[in-house]
Design a protein around this motif. Structure first.
Motif, short mmCIF file in Angstrom:
data_model
loop_
_atom_site.label_atom_id
_atom_site.label_comp_id
_atom_site.label_asym_id
_atom_site.label_seq_id
_atom_site.Cartn_x
_atom_site.Cartn_y
_atom_site.Cartn_z
N SER A 116 -2.04 -2.52 -15.28
CA SER A 116 -1.67 -3.53 -14.29
C SER A 116 -2.28 -3.19 -12.92
CB SER A 116 -0.16 -3.63 -14.16
OG SER A 116 0.35 -2.47 -13.51
N PRO A 117 -2.54 -4.22 -12.12
CA PRO A 117 -3.06 -3.98 -10.77
C PRO A 117 -2.08 -3.18 -9.90
CG PRO A 117 -3.24 -6.32 -11.35
CD PRO A 117 -2.47 -5.64 -12.44
N GLU A 118 -0.78 -3.39 -10.09
CA GLU A 118 0.21 -2.66 -9.31
C GLU A 118 0.11 -1.15 -9.55
OE1 GLU A 118 1.45 -6.74 -10.17
OE2 GLU A 118 1.23 -5.07 -11.56
N LEU A 119 -0.01 -0.79 -10.82
CA LEU A 119 -0.12 0.62 -11.16
C LEU A 119 -1.45 1.18 -10.68
CD1 LEU A 119 1.70 2.69 -12.51
CD2 LEU A 119 0.49 2.27 -14.64
N ALA A 120 -2.52 0.42 -10.81
CA ALA A 120 -3.84 0.85 -10.34
C ALA A 120 -3.82 1.07 -8.82
CB ALA A 120 -4.91 -0.15 -10.72
N ASP A 121 -3.18 0.16 -8.09
CA ASP A 121 -3.09 0.31 -6.63
C ASP A 121 -2.28 1.55 -6.25
OD1 ASP A 121 -4.57 -2.00 -6.32
OD2 ASP A 121 -2.85 -3.27 -5.81
N ALA A 122 -1.18 1.76 -6.95
CA ALA A 122 -0.32 2.91 -6.64
C ALA A 122 -1.03 4.22 -6.91
CB ALA A 122 0.98 2.83 -7.43
N ILE A 123 -1.73 4.31 -8.03
CA ILE A 123 -2.41 5.58 -8.35
C ILE A 123 -3.62 5.78 -7.46
CG2 ILE A 123 -3.89 4.77 -10.23
CD1 ILE A 123 -2.00 8.12 -10.00
N HIS A 124 -4.28 4.70 -7.06
CA HIS A 124 -5.41 4.82 -6.14
C HIS A 124 -4.93 5.32 -4.77
CE1 HIS A 124 -9.21 4.07 -4.17
NE2 HIS A 124 -8.55 3.39 -3.24
N ALA A 125 -3.83 4.76 -4.26
CA ALA A 125 -3.28 5.19 -2.97
C ALA A 125 -2.87 6.66 -3.03
CB ALA A 125 -2.10 4.31 -2.59
N TYR A 126 -2.27 7.06 -4.12
CA TYR A 126 -1.87 8.46 -4.29
C TYR A 126 -3.10 9.36 -4.35
CZ TYR A 126 -0.49 12.73 -6.66
OH TYR A 126 -0.33 14.05 -7.01
N GLY A 127 -4.09 8.96 -5.13
CA GLY A 127 -5.30 9.77 -5.27
C GLY A 127 -6.04 9.96 -3.95
N THR A 128 -6.06 8.93 -3.12
CA THR A 128 -6.71 9.01 -1.82
C THR A 128 -6.03 10.06 -0.95
OG1 THR A 128 -7.42 6.71 -1.94
CG2 THR A 128 -7.33 7.70 0.25
N VAL A 129 -4.72 10.02 -0.89
CA VAL A 129 -3.97 10.99 -0.07
C VAL A 129 -4.05 12.39 -0.68
CG1 VAL A 129 -1.70 11.60 0.83
CG2 VAL A 129 -2.45 9.25 0.87
N LEU A 130 -4.08 12.48 -2.00
CA LEU A 130 -4.19 13.78 -2.65
C LEU A 130 -5.51 14.46 -2.25
CD1 LEU A 130 -2.92 15.80 -4.60
CD2 LEU A 130 -4.09 14.61 -6.46
N ARG A 131 -6.60 13.71 -2.19
CA ARG A 131 -7.87 14.28 -1.74
C ARG A 131 -7.75 14.78 -0.30
NH1 ARG A 131 -9.51 10.48 -5.22
NH2 ARG A 131 -9.69 8.76 -3.76
N ALA A 191 1.00 16.47 2.95
CA ALA A 191 1.77 16.73 1.73
C ALA A 191 2.93 15.75 1.62
CB ALA A 191 2.28 18.17 1.72
N ASP A 192 3.57 15.46 2.74
CA ASP A 192 4.68 14.51 2.72
C ASP A 192 4.19 13.12 2.36
OD1 ASP A 192 7.53 14.07 3.17
OD2 ASP A 192 6.87 12.84 4.86
N LEU A 193 3.03 12.76 2.87
CA LEU A 193 2.46 11.46 2.52
C LEU A 193 2.12 11.39 1.03
CD1 LEU A 193 1.62 8.74 3.68
CD2 LEU A 193 -0.57 9.75 4.31
N ALA A 194 1.52 12.46 0.50
CA ALA A 194 1.20 12.50 -0.93
C ALA A 194 2.47 12.43 -1.77
CB ALA A 194 0.41 13.77 -1.27
N PHE A 195 3.48 13.16 -1.36
CA PHE A 195 4.77 13.14 -2.04
C PHE A 195 5.34 11.72 -2.09
CE2 PHE A 195 9.42 13.29 -1.51
CZ PHE A 195 9.80 14.03 -2.62
N ASN A 196 5.30 11.03 -0.97
CA ASN A 196 5.83 9.66 -0.91
C ASN A 196 4.97 8.68 -1.70
OD1 ASN A 196 8.30 9.90 0.57
ND2 ASN A 196 7.02 10.51 2.30
N ARG A 197 3.67 8.87 -1.71
CA ARG A 197 2.80 7.99 -2.53
C ARG A 197 3.06 8.22 -4.02
NH1 ARG A 197 -1.81 6.44 0.79
NH2 ARG A 197 -0.77 5.56 2.60
N LEU A 198 3.34 9.46 -4.40
CA LEU A 198 3.66 9.72 -5.81
C LEU A 198 5.02 9.11 -6.15
CD1 LEU A 198 2.62 10.96 -8.41
CD2 LEU A 198 3.77 13.08 -7.78
N LYS A 199 5.95 9.11 -5.21
CA LYS A 199 7.23 8.44 -5.45
C LYS A 199 7.03 6.94 -5.61
CE LYS A 199 10.71 9.33 -2.84
NZ LYS A 199 11.56 9.69 -1.69
N THR A 200 6.12 6.37 -4.84
CA THR A 200 5.81 4.94 -5.01
C THR A 200 5.23 4.70 -6.40
OG1 THR A 200 5.40 4.68 -2.64
CG2 THR A 200 4.42 3.03 -4.11
#
Length: 162
Positions: free
Chosen positions: A126-141, A104-113
């Motif tokens: 943008s690729p930056e936004l796509a990368d950030a949402i992909h990283a968040y989505g991976t941890v959310l799963r 949960a802490d990792l997901a929280f921090n990825r959402l902050k990113t």
């Protein structure tokens, strides 16, 4: 007076009362565990909901749907903060088990990113936004799987994406 009868009666009373106390103690323990599980289930659902609402609000900011008197950074921070993510996270830290709290802490921090990328002015495509949402989505799963495991639910094979 027959002492054997009196002793037998007394022993029977002690065994009966002791059995009742043990049964009550066991039932109380099960009720406490059941209540704790229900409380964690509600808390986990509340945390996932807060993350989802914050994510949706961040997407709105990324698409320019925010008050014009706010900079994009302030709008992103407000979008994140308006959904009690911090407060619910603190409750989760107090009541959750280690694997769930860590994920949960990792997901929280990825959402902050993700929030910071939105706040920096990155375009929705943008690729930056796509990368950030992909990283968040991976941890959310991973978080959903950890929560389901702790709650005794089977692992979902279906990928529930955001």
């Amino acid at each position: 007076m027959n002492w054997l009868t009196l002793l037998s009666t007394l022993l029977g009373a002690v065994v009966g009362v002791g059995s009742t106390l043990l049964a009550d103690r066991a039932r109380w323990g099960r009720e406490v565990q059941t209540q704790a599980l229900q409380n964690r289930r509600a808390l986990y659902g509340e945390f996932l909901t807060a993350l989802n609402l914050a994510q949706e609000s961040l997407f709105a900011v990324a698409y320019g749907r925010h008050p014009t008197d706010l900079t994009r950074d302030l709008a992103a921070r407000a979008a994140f903060g308006n959904h009690q993510v911090y407060a619910i996270r603190e409750r989760l830290v107090l009541s959750g088990r280690e694997p769930v709290v860590a994920t949960a802490d990792l997901a929280f921090n990825r959402l902050k990113t993700f929030r910071d990328v939105v706040g920096s002015g990155a375009n929705p495509d943008s690729p930056e936004l796509a990368d950030a949402i992909h990283a968040y989505g991976t941890v959310l799963r991973e978080l959903r799987h950890a929560m389901r495991h702790e709650l005794g639910e089977p692992r979902l094979e279906t990928d529930v994406s955001n």
